[in-house]
Design a protein around this motif. Structure first.
Motif, PDB file in Angstrom:
ATOM      1  N   GLY A  36      57.631 -63.358 -20.454  1.00 53.03           N
ATOM      2  CA  GLY A  36      58.562 -62.512 -20.730  1.00 53.03           C
ATOM      3  C   GLY A  36      58.608 -61.804 -19.534  1.00 53.03           C
ATOM      4  O   GLY A  36      59.463 -60.850 -20.355  1.00 53.03           O
ATOM      5  N   TRP A  37      58.278 -62.296 -18.923  1.00 51.04           N
ATOM      6  CA  TRP A  37      58.695 -60.490 -17.645  1.00 51.04           C
ATOM      7  C   TRP A  37      60.140 -61.371 -16.571  1.00 51.04           C
ATOM      8  O   TRP A  37      60.020 -62.533 -16.852  1.00 51.04           O
ATOM      9  CB  TRP A  37      57.218 -61.023 -16.429  1.00 51.04           C
ATOM     10  N   ASP A  38      60.515 -60.332 -16.954  1.00 54.74           N
ATOM     11  CA  ASP A  38      62.071 -60.295 -16.063  1.00 54.74           C
ATOM     12  C   ASP A  38      61.772 -61.697 -14.568  1.00 54.74           C
ATOM     13  O   ASP A  38      62.833 -61.687 -13.995  1.00 54.74           O
ATOM     14  CB  ASP A  38      62.694 -58.909 -15.526  1.00 54.74           C
ATOM     15  N   GLU A  39      61.214 -60.485 -13.416  1.00 55.84           N
ATOM     16  CA  GLU A  39      60.692 -60.881 -12.752  1.00 55.84           C
ATOM     17  C   GLU A  39      59.924 -62.745 -12.551  1.00 55.84           C
ATOM     18  O   GLU A  39      60.155 -62.665 -11.034  1.00 55.84           O
ATOM     19  CB  GLU A  39      59.502 -60.394 -12.173  1.00 55.84           C
ATOM     20  N   ARG A  99      61.155 -64.728 -14.454  1.00 54.87           N
ATOM     21  CA  ARG A  99      62.674 -65.815 -14.967  1.00 54.87           C
ATOM     22  C   ARG A  99      63.420 -65.177 -13.295  1.00 54.87           C
ATOM     23  O   ARG A  99      64.070 -66.735 -13.544  1.00 54.87           O
ATOM     24  CB  ARG A  99      63.034 -65.155 -16.208  1.00 54.87           C
ATOM     25  N   GLN A 100      63.585 -63.982 -13.056  1.00 55.77           N
ATOM     26  CA  GLN A 100      64.123 -64.274 -11.571  1.00 55.77           C
ATOM     27  C   GLN A 100      63.806 -65.432 -11.067  1.00 55.77           C
ATOM     28  O   GLN A 100      64.404 -65.945 -10.025  1.00 55.77           O
ATOM     29  CB  GLN A 100      63.633 -62.867 -10.629  1.00 55.77           C
ATOM     30  N   GLN A 101      62.227 -65.955 -10.794  1.00 55.88           N
ATOM     31  CA  GLN A 101      61.702 -66.477  -9.801  1.00 55.88           C
ATOM     32  C   GLN A 101      62.348 -67.806  -9.817  1.00 55.88           C
ATOM     33  O   GLN A 101      62.619 -69.409  -8.858  1.00 55.88           O
ATOM     34  CB  GLN A 101      60.469 -67.076  -9.892  1.00 55.88           C
ATOM     35  N   ILE A 121      64.601 -68.457 -20.461  1.00 58.51           N
ATOM     36  CA  ILE A 121      65.805 -67.682 -20.588  1.00 58.51           C
ATOM     37  C   ILE A 121      65.942 -66.009 -21.871  1.00 58.51           C
ATOM     38  O   ILE A 121      66.438 -65.139 -21.389  1.00 58.51           O
ATOM     39  CB  ILE A 121      67.327 -68.148 -20.263  1.00 58.51           C
ATOM     40  N   ASP A 122      65.980 -66.987 -22.341  1.00 53.81           N
ATOM     41  CA  ASP A 122      65.889 -66.097 -23.833  1.00 53.81           C
ATOM     42  C   ASP A 122      65.232 -65.508 -24.871  1.00 53.81           C
ATOM     43  O   ASP A 122      64.760 -66.172 -24.739  1.00 53.81           O
ATOM     44  CB  ASP A 122      67.423 -66.491 -24.364  1.00 53.81           C
ATOM     45  N   GLU A 123      65.258 -64.488 -25.485  1.00 52.54           N
ATOM     46  CA  GLU A 123      64.308 -64.357 -26.994  1.00 52.54           C
ATOM     47  C   GLU A 123      64.155 -65.068 -27.734  1.00 52.54           C
ATOM     48  O   GLU A 123      62.971 -65.364 -28.247  1.00 52.54           O
ATOM     49  CB  GLU A 123      64.281 -63.322 -26.956  1.00 52.54           C
TER      50      GLU A 123
END
Lengths: 199, 284
Positions: free
Chosen positions: A74-77, A79-81, A160-162
């Motif tokens: 659930g961490w934004d970072e 998903r960024q990778q 990508i989404d909840e």
């Protein structure tokens, strides 16, 4: 009434002492038997307690790994990778530990593409598989014996989404299982040196 | 019981019908989301932008958005992606920052376009802190007749601490020229260790006080700044510099950078006052 002349006071004393000795031996034997029974029961109890606390410790470790995986997913970072992996090695080798998402001891992490391929090669030390095993369906955990070291793998999906509609890829946590299990400060009965796990 | 449930449903439905989460793909694989609060058609739409590395849930902007909606304004409250797909959390200073002012400006443009495509012909940009700076950067490069006004709350430049800005810019330019992509760690805004690509960092560092003042003077629309005189984030003399260029400025006495506590009402009041005055001026 008169004592027979044949039984001397000496003989009486001897018989009394013999009787006393027999009684003492019986009491001693009984006590020894009881002590052995108590010791055996205590040993059994300790063994059960050790087994129980080891089971709890293992379950706690599995839950902990589940939680870590959920947080990473659930961490934004993370998903960024999976979208912009240019600085993936910084994230994998430094950022996840400095941010407190994972403890720096015994745990490593890697990310995989949706097709199950490693995003970038891991360092030789504590390397993770180049491909997610085809027979697993994340999230799932399994234990492996790697050259005498018991390793726990936990694979998890990253969306990508909840609402979990679009899969971005996968993450995999690699945990040196035995050191992580034994370093927990809840083992009071288990003899850490004698704990073995056969995979 | 059924009647009660029906009444409950009827009372909840209008609220739900007037708020929605909208999403746009900003760059390939990078969707960003915004909260869309629908108000009256007769009033301008407000695009409200959060501060540095924050999200639309940051209390200052979230509270202001609710207040504006209660007053009948349509509010679009985006979360800048900062090149993170569907970003939902405030981004840590030490994270890999792969975003630039140009990316932020492009996203603001996408949200302005989105509002226009939904029939909004009169838009007011409202920013908080670094969000005010990003909106100003947008306005200075994208003049748009649909944008009728700009409100900047707690407007600040890109602060870099005691580092010489000229030297830092020269160093970053050299790295870019040599195609060095190594991450740079630098003090930026409230971050002591902001970790960024050289080009991303440079795009923000270029926004110093003189550039900001120039942009303010050239804004092609009505401007209102709302600043707190107890704002510890502001550089020395910044309020005086703003007053010097005679930009319309309201000072909230005792207001901090975040306009929290009782000052959130001051921020809302001043914003509403400006919007109403501006609307009256436009209709006349």
């Amino acid at each position: 009434m008169k004592w027979p002349d044949a039984i001397s006071i000496k003989q009486i004393a001897l018989a009394f002492i013999t009787g006393l000795l027999v009684l003492m031996s019986l009491i001693g034997g009984f006590a020894a038997y009881q002590t052995r029974e108590v010791t055996r029961s205590l040993e059994q109890h300790n063994q059960n307690a050790a087994a129980s606390e080891l089971t709890s410790a293992a379950q706690r470790l599995l839950h902990q790994t589940d939680d870590q995986a959920a947080k990473l997913a659930g961490w934004d970072e993370t998903r960024q990778q999976l979208v912009l992996p240019e600085y993936y090695s910084y994230w994998r080798d430094q950022r996840v530990y400095e941010s407190g998402m994972l403890p720096s001891h015994f745990v490593r992490v890697a990310l995989y593409t949706p097709s199950g391929l490693l995003l970038a090669p891991s360092p030789a030390k504590n390397s993770l598989p180049a491909r997610l095993p085809s027979d697993i369906s994340p999230p799932s955990s399994w234990l492996v014996d790697e050259a005498g070291t018991t390793v726990l793998y936990h694979a998890f999906p990253v969306y990508i989404d909840e609402r979990h509609q679009t899969l971005l890829g996968y993450g995999m946590i690699r945990l040196d299982f035995m050191p992580a299990l034994l370093q927990q400060e809840v083992l009071h009965f288990a003899d850490k040196a004698s704990v073995r796990l056969t995979v | 019981m059924r009647l009660y449930l029906l009444c409950l449903l009827m009372s909840v439905f209008p609220v739900a019908a007037h708020a929605a989460i909208v999403q746009q793909e900003m760059r390939p694989g990078i969707p960003a989301n915004a909260e869309y609060l629908i108000g009256q058609r007769s009033k301008p739409a407000v695009l409200l932008l959060h501060g540095f590395l924050q999200t639309r849930e940051f209390p200052t902007v979230a509270t202001l958005a609710r207040g504006l909606q209660d007053a009948g304004y349509t509010v679009l409250l985006p979360t800048l992606s900062l090149n993170i797909p569907n970003r939902m959390q405030s981004l840590a200073c030490e994270a890999v920052h792969k975003h630039s002012m140009e990316d932020d400006v492009a996203e603001i443009g996408r949200w302005v376009d989105w509002l226009k495509s939904h029939g909004q012909r009169s838009i007011v940009l409202v920013g908080h802190s670094f969000g005010s700076l990003q909106l100003l950067a947008y306005l200075s490069t994208h003049p748009d007749p649909a944008i009728k006004a700009y409100i900047g709350a707690s407007l600040v430049e890109a602060q870099i601490g005691t580092t010489s800005r000229q030297a830092l810019i020269a160093r970053l330019e050299a790295q870019i020229q040599n195609q060095q992509r190594t991450l740079v760690t630098q003090r930026l805004s409230f971050c002591r260790k902001y970790t960024s690509t050289p080009d991303g960092l440079l795009s923000y560092v270029r926004w110093d006080q003189p550039r900001l003042l120039t942009a303010l003077k050239q804004v092609p629309t009505s401007v209102q700044l709302i600043m707190g005189d107890a704002d510890g984030m502001l550089g020395q003399g910044w309020l005086k510099a703003l007053q010097h260029i005679q930009v319309p400025l309201v000072i909230v006495h005792g207001g901090s950078h975040f306009m929290d506590g009782e000052h959130e009402f001051d921020l809302l009041d001043h914003t509403l006052k400006f919007l109403e005055a501006h609307q009256q001026g436009s209709s006349q």
